[in-house]
Design an enzyme around this catalytic site. Sequence first.
Site, PDB file in Angstrom:
ATOM      1  N   GLU A  44      54.830  52.822  45.139  1.00  0.00           N
ATOM      2  CA  GLU A  44      54.259  52.055  46.343  1.00  0.00           C
ATOM      3  C   GLU A  44      55.103  50.729  46.331  1.00  0.00           C
ATOM      4  O   GLU A  44      55.892  50.349  45.337  1.00  0.00           O
ATOM      5  CB  GLU A  44      52.925  51.663  45.965  1.00  0.00           C
ATOM      6  CG  GLU A  44      52.565  50.816  44.924  1.00  0.00           C
ATOM      7  CD  GLU A  44      50.944  50.600  44.887  1.00  0.00           C
ATOM      8  OE1 GLU A  44      50.207  51.506  45.038  1.00  0.00           O
ATOM      9  OE2 GLU A  44      50.720  49.329  44.172  1.00  0.00           O
ATOM     10  N   HIS A  93      42.678  48.729  44.954  1.00  0.00           N
ATOM     11  CA  HIS A  93      42.541  47.389  44.908  1.00  0.00           C
ATOM     12  C   HIS A  93      41.215  47.031  44.289  1.00  0.00           C
ATOM     13  O   HIS A  93      40.349  46.943  45.129  1.00  0.00           O
ATOM     14  CB  HIS A  93      43.072  46.638  46.086  1.00  0.00           C
ATOM     15  CG  HIS A  93      43.700  45.430  45.667  1.00  0.00           C
ATOM     16  ND1 HIS A  93      45.240  45.304  45.264  1.00  0.00           N
ATOM     17  CD2 HIS A  93      43.175  44.139  45.568  1.00  0.00           C
ATOM     18  CE1 HIS A  93      45.454  44.086  45.173  1.00  0.00           C
ATOM     19  NE2 HIS A  93      44.422  43.189  45.335  1.00  0.00           N
ATOM     20  N   ASP A  94      40.999  46.473  43.118  1.00  0.00           N
ATOM     21  CA  ASP A  94      40.193  45.723  42.623  1.00  0.00           C
ATOM     22  C   ASP A  94      38.876  46.968  42.343  1.00  0.00           C
ATOM     23  O   ASP A  94      37.650  46.193  42.090  1.00  0.00           O
ATOM     24  CB  ASP A  94      39.511  44.643  43.520  1.00  0.00           C
ATOM     25  CG  ASP A  94      40.611  43.461  43.111  1.00  0.00           C
ATOM     26  OD1 ASP A  94      41.309  43.478  42.031  1.00  0.00           O
ATOM     27  OD2 ASP A  94      40.188  42.390  43.782  1.00  0.00           O
ATOM     28  N   HIS A 146      54.716  50.013  41.113  1.00  0.00           N
ATOM     29  CA  HIS A 146      54.915  49.066  42.460  1.00  0.00           C
ATOM     30  C   HIS A 146      56.018  48.292  42.028  1.00  0.00           C
ATOM     31  O   HIS A 146      55.992  46.891  41.680  1.00  0.00           O
ATOM     32  CB  HIS A 146      53.839  48.382  42.685  1.00  0.00           C
ATOM     33  CG  HIS A 146      53.873  47.506  44.131  1.00  0.00           C
ATOM     34  ND1 HIS A 146      52.786  47.391  44.814  1.00  0.00           N
ATOM     35  CD2 HIS A 146      54.989  47.162  44.696  1.00  0.00           C
ATOM     36  CE1 HIS A 146      53.048  46.865  45.996  1.00  0.00           C
ATOM     37  NE2 HIS A 146      54.438  46.617  45.908  1.00  0.00           N
TER      38      HIS A 146
END
Length: 242
Positions: free
Chosen positions: A70, A190-191, A43
């Site tokens: 991304e 995410h997480d 990213h």
Amino acid sequence: MTKLSVNINKIATIRNARGGNTPDVVLAAKKIQEFGGEGITVHPRPDERHIRYTDVFAIKPVITTEFNIEGYPSDKFVDLVLKAKPTQVTLVPDAPDAITSNAGWDTKTNKAMLTDLVAKFSEAGVRTSIFVDANVEMVEYAAQTGADRIELYTEPYASGYKADRDAAVKPFIEAAEYARKKGLQVNAGHDLNLENLAFFSESIPFVKEVSIGHWLISDALYYGLEETIKMYKNCLKKASDK
């Protein structure tokens, strides 16, 4: 089984803190794939505080699995993707100064822009995924752009997991099932971590790919990179075995 794509931004963060080329992100990408990782995610951000634009071209030749780039679709980012031609581009609505991704696209408001981008990347042979919240309306408009996939932003699931995992995952199940109904494949990220990944995967077994960086690289400090990748893949395998 859901594929594990490893985000290597944090490895680049460590390198950049000292200068030089240690740790080497290209070697890390090779090792992650050797150890069973089924994709590499990067990213690059405008300030290049972790992955640099030049890293993308250095990493691309060692990819033997899938390469996912991304980021926010600035002109510079779009040009990068069209030149590098990864397996997949994931479009995220990050502000230039964002520490990390913290929300999905408003796909209704940004439908025209996203549609144009999807067409451009599709013409170049790059699969497109749109980063969205677990919101059926946002999934609906993502489908209207012609995208191949969505990536569900899973931080709300992760933050609510300990209190009530069933309630936390419910909107993600609804959004994922709606996406599948609309012909979209589903990614997530995410997480997600060793504590919450297996339940998420059990709840939505048709997720194509999870992209995990911060937690996986942090766990690798304790367990080692090879063992950590095995542990994350075991979470996904347990879900697929049920």
